[in-house]
Motif scaffolding. Structure first.
Motif, PDB file in Angstrom:
ATOM      1  N   GLN A  79      83.097  78.476  20.801  1.00 21.28           N
ATOM      2  CA  GLN A  79      83.063  78.057  22.208  1.00 21.28           C
ATOM      3  C   GLN A  79      81.951  78.757  22.980  1.00 21.28           C
ATOM      4  OE1 GLN A  79      87.460  78.627  22.944  1.00 21.28           O
ATOM      5  NE2 GLN A  79      87.117  76.816  24.201  1.00 21.28           N
ATOM      6  N   ILE A  80      81.783  80.059  22.727  1.00 23.29           N
ATOM      7  CA  ILE A  80      80.725  80.805  23.425  1.00 23.29           C
ATOM      8  C   ILE A  80      79.368  80.187  23.096  1.00 23.29           C
ATOM      9  CG2 ILE A  80      79.502  83.017  23.562  1.00 23.29           C
ATOM     10  CD1 ILE A  80      82.224  84.431  23.165  1.00 23.29           C
ATOM     11  N   ARG A  81      79.125  79.925  21.812  1.00 24.34           N
ATOM     12  CA  ARG A  81      77.818  79.386  21.398  1.00 24.34           C
ATOM     13  C   ARG A  81      77.610  77.953  21.915  1.00 24.34           C
ATOM     14  NH1 ARG A  81      75.137  83.146  18.727  1.00 24.34           N
ATOM     15  NH2 ARG A  81      76.020  84.401  17.033  1.00 24.34           N
ATOM     16  N   GLU A  82      78.696  77.162  21.984  1.00 23.90           N
ATOM     17  CA  GLU A  82      78.580  75.786  22.500  1.00 23.90           C
ATOM     18  C   GLU A  82      78.300  75.777  23.992  1.00 23.90           C
ATOM     19  OE1 GLU A  82      82.131  73.604  21.458  1.00 23.90           O
ATOM     20  OE2 GLU A  82      81.699  73.860  19.306  1.00 23.90           O
ATOM     21  N   ARG A  83      78.993  76.642  24.732  1.00 20.50           N
ATOM     22  CA  ARG A  83      78.899  76.608  26.195  1.00 20.50           C
ATOM     23  C   ARG A  83      77.685  77.342  26.735  1.00 20.50           C
ATOM     24  NH1 ARG A  83      85.187  76.774  28.191  1.00 20.50           N
ATOM     25  NH2 ARG A  83      84.268  76.829  30.256  1.00 20.50           N
ATOM     26  N   VAL A  84      77.139  78.264  25.956  1.00 25.55           N
ATOM     27  CA  VAL A  84      75.918  78.974  26.385  1.00 25.55           C
ATOM     28  C   VAL A  84      74.896  78.891  25.249  1.00 25.55           C
ATOM     29  CG1 VAL A  84      74.982  81.081  27.411  1.00 25.55           C
ATOM     30  CG2 VAL A  84      77.415  80.574  27.673  1.00 25.55           C
ATOM     31  N   PRO A  85      74.188  77.762  25.133  1.00 24.91           N
ATOM     32  CA  PRO A  85      73.211  77.616  24.041  1.00 24.91           C
ATOM     33  C   PRO A  85      72.171  78.749  24.085  1.00 24.91           C
ATOM     34  CG  PRO A  85      73.563  75.529  25.165  1.00 24.91           C
ATOM     35  CD  PRO A  85      74.262  76.571  25.982  1.00 24.91           C
ATOM     36  N   GLY A  86      71.873  79.287  22.897  1.00 25.66           N
ATOM     37  CA  GLY A  86      70.862  80.344  22.809  1.00 25.66           C
ATOM     38  C   GLY A  86      71.380  81.744  23.090  1.00 25.66           C
ATOM     39  N   ILE A  87      72.697  81.874  23.349  1.00 29.48           N
ATOM     40  CA  ILE A  87      73.241  83.203  23.667  1.00 29.48           C
ATOM     41  C   ILE A  87      73.063  84.151  22.479  1.00 29.48           C
ATOM     42  CG2 ILE A  87      75.606  82.716  22.874  1.00 29.48           C
ATOM     43  CD1 ILE A  87      76.578  84.362  25.346  1.00 29.48           C
ATOM     44  N   HIS A  88      72.849  85.425  22.787  1.00 32.03           N
ATOM     45  CA  HIS A  88      72.806  86.472  21.763  1.00 32.03           C
ATOM     46  C   HIS A  88      74.087  87.294  21.879  1.00 32.03           C
ATOM     47  CE1 HIS A  88      68.857  85.229  20.882  1.00 32.03           C
ATOM     48  NE2 HIS A  88      68.420  86.349  20.351  1.00 32.03           N
ATOM     49  N   LEU A  89      74.824  87.375  20.782  1.00 32.92           N
ATOM     50  CA  LEU A  89      76.081  88.126  20.757  1.00 32.92           C
ATOM     51  C   LEU A  89      75.871  89.483  20.108  1.00 32.92           C
ATOM     52  CD1 LEU A  89      78.589  85.346  19.614  1.00 32.92           C
ATOM     53  CD2 LEU A  89      78.333  86.286  21.900  1.00 32.92           C
ATOM     54  N   ARG A  90      76.350  90.528  20.796  1.00 29.42           N
ATOM     55  CA  ARG A  90      76.388  91.861  20.192  1.00 29.42           C
ATOM     56  C   ARG A  90      77.844  92.192  19.915  1.00 29.42           C
ATOM     57  NH1 ARG A  90      75.005  96.886  19.107  1.00 29.42           N
ATOM     58  NH2 ARG A  90      72.759  96.659  19.250  1.00 29.42           N
ATOM     59  N   THR A  91      78.103  92.754  18.745  1.00 25.85           N
ATOM     60  CA  THR A  91      79.475  93.150  18.433  1.00 25.85           C
ATOM     61  C   THR A  91      79.490  94.463  17.662  1.00 25.85           C
ATOM     62  OG1 THR A  91      81.617  92.347  17.653  1.00 25.85           O
ATOM     63  CG2 THR A  91      79.718  91.924  16.225  1.00 25.85           C
ATOM     64  N   THR A  92      80.701  94.982  17.474  1.00 24.14           N
ATOM     65  CA  THR A  92      80.907  96.221  16.723  1.00 24.14           C
ATOM     66  C   THR A  92      82.051  96.006  15.739  1.00 24.14           C
ATOM     67  OG1 THR A  92      80.397  97.394  18.771  1.00 24.14           O
ATOM     68  CG2 THR A  92      81.234  98.711  16.960  1.00 24.14           C
ATOM     69  N   PHE A  93      81.905  96.539  14.538  1.00 26.64           N
ATOM     70  CA  PHE A  93      82.973  96.477  13.540  1.00 26.64           C
ATOM     71  C   PHE A  93      83.305  97.876  13.036  1.00 26.64           C
ATOM     72  CE2 PHE A  93      81.192  92.148  13.076  1.00 26.64           C
ATOM     73  CZ  PHE A  93      82.336  91.441  13.384  1.00 26.64           C
ATOM     74  N   MET A  94      84.542  98.002  12.558  1.00 27.68           N
ATOM     75  CA  MET A  94      85.012  99.260  11.988  1.00 27.68           C
ATOM     76  C   MET A  94      85.359  99.028  10.519  1.00 27.68           C
ATOM     77  SD  MET A  94      88.472 101.329  12.947  1.00 27.68           S
ATOM     78  CE  MET A  94      88.065 101.539  14.653  1.00 27.68           C
ATOM     79  N   VAL A  95      84.886  99.914   9.664  1.00 19.63           N
ATOM     80  CA  VAL A  95      85.270  99.843   8.244  1.00 19.63           C
ATOM     81  C   VAL A  95      86.139 101.059   7.907  1.00 19.63           C
ATOM     82  CG1 VAL A  95      83.224  98.540   7.562  1.00 19.63           C
ATOM     83  CG2 VAL A  95      83.176 101.041   7.443  1.00 19.63           C
TER      84      VAL A  95
END
Length: 432
Positions: free
Chosen positions: A279-295
């Motif tokens: 939904q984020i990518r559809e509603r805001v074309p070209g958006i750059h997502l930053r995320t964090t993961f834990m291992v």
């Protein structure tokens, strides 16, 4: 030792930096000269603003306190004060272990320091800051604390419940900073998307950002630390409709395996996360997502980790950070789970995940070659001007390098830049 000079050392996140900037303004109103994060501190007073988030950050803060405690023993400074998250959490233990510190303050009572020095809080400077960032951008803290109780996280224990700042107070601060020449705002909070819930039970982040975007002189707004559960979709409309709201959001996901998301108390499922990203990518074309993961969270199996790798491959995050689980005192996971993943396995998984992201990042940055993008110039370094596109937050994201020999550029100004080459994490451009 310089009389009336205060050296302020900030550890940890940009939320701490804002607290340091507020304190610096008060010191200056009382006639002190303030220096921030000097490589060679020379003041008679040193204030260390500590971080208490994960083990590495805590150790770094403790090392800094010990270093200045020794300098005080050697007569290189008169007073040493400690504030921030670490001393909020471990004040009694620190007082017993490091008696050289004149006084420890928590995360919220640090303004008492002025009174303890025989000074008064200057009412006219309340809410005002001495900016330590380049003059064209600032961090803007819209709330404090967190109502989420993720199993691994000590932040709610340190900061308490979520408290939103009044909207008008935030907008006034934005106007004040614009008048000082700030063009770009990094909006920060422990949990950005929860803004307003403590005021009237509703999420008001979309409304706040829309009103911020309408303030004359605000060129870029960038959003940090959203949460995937109950994400406020109206925020995406604001991002799409307002040119000065950067197509960028920092949304920590931590993991994708349902088994681990449940153990982590994230209150979101794999399927909900996938739908949110779509939904984020559809509603805001070209958006750059930053995320964090834990291992390496307790109970993470090889299958869980493989699921995470597959998800990262599918999602192709433009920006990603990761860290290995470390047990934090008093958290649900420390009290209820066995830290059962060997450190060597944690490090191996972390290495694999970051290697995968490096490939993805290199491909994404390479796709920018040939495009012309607006770039703000942050500084000149050696033979290059260093700038950023709207898709890059300061200090954590890729930068744009522009040869300084071709044209004289001004720090804090925007230029149209054609991207001519890329590396894994940085890109090269020339001013059009």
């Amino acid at each position: 030792m310089k009389k009336n000079q205060v050296d302020i050392i900030t550890m940890g996140c940009s939320k701490n930096l804002v607290d340091s900037e507020l304190l610096m303004k008060q010191f200056e109103a009382n006639g002190y000269h303030c220096v921030h994060d000097s490589k060679n501190p020379q003041g008679e007073i040193v204030v260390i603003n500590t971080c208490g988030f994960i083990q590495d950050a805590k150790q770094e803060s403790i090392n800094a306190i010990l270093e200045f405690a020794q300098a005080k023993d050697e007569g290189k400074l008169k007073h040493l004060y400690v504030m921030g998250c670490l001393s909020q959490r471990y004040q009694k233990e620190l007082e017993a272990e490091i008696p050289q510190v004149d006084k420890f303050y928590g995360k919220f009572n640090y303004k008492q320091l002025l009174t303890d020095l025989g000074k008064a809080v200057d009412e006219s400077c309340i809410g005002k800051r001495h900016l330590t960032t380049p003059h064209h951008y600032a961090y803007l803290k819209i709330s404090e604390g967190c109502d989420r109780h993720c199993a691994y996280c000590s932040i709610p224990i340190i900061t308490g419940k979520h408290v939103s700042r009044p909207k008008e107070e935030i907008l006034d601060e934005v106007r004040d900073l614009v008048a000082q020449g700030v063009k770009e705002f990094q909006v920060i909070a422990q949990e950005l998307t929860y803004y307003g819930v403590d005021i009237d039970g509703k999420r008001h982040i979309g409304e706040l950002i829309r009103e911020m975007a309408d303030i004359k002189g605000v060129k870029w707004i960038r959003l940090h630390y959203a949460y995937p559960n109950q994400f406020p979709m109206d925020l995406l409309d604001v991002m799409r409709e307002k040119d000065n709201v950067c197509k960028y959001i920092d949304i920590a996901l931590q993991h994708i395996s349902d088994h681990l998301l449940d153990k982590m108390h994230r209150h979101v499922t794999k399927e909900e996360t996938i739908q949110l990203i779509r939904q984020i990518r559809e509603r805001v074309p070209g958006i750059h997502l930053r995320t964090t993961f834990m291992v390496g969270f307790p109970g993470e199996t090889d299958e869980d980790f493989q699921e995470l790798m597959d998800f990262v491959r599918w999602a192709r995050f433009e920006r990603m950070g990761a860290f290995a689980y470390s047990e934090e005192d008093g958290t649900y996971s420390a009290l209820n789970y066995q830290d059962d993943i060997p450190e060597s396995v944690k490090e191996e998984r972390l290495g694999k995940l970051m290697a995968l992201q490096q490939e993805i990042s290199a491909e994404i940055e390479a796709e920018k070659v040939g495009k012309t993008l607006p770039v703000i110039i942050d500084r000149k370094e050696g033979d290059y001007y260093i700038g950023r596109t709207e898709y890059c937050s300061p200090e954590v994201d890729p930068e744009v390098l522009i040869k300084a020999s071709t044209k004289r550029l001004r720090v804090g100004e925007f230029y149209q830049v054609r991207i001519i080459d890329s590396e894994e994490f940085d890109i090269y451009g020339e001013v059009v």
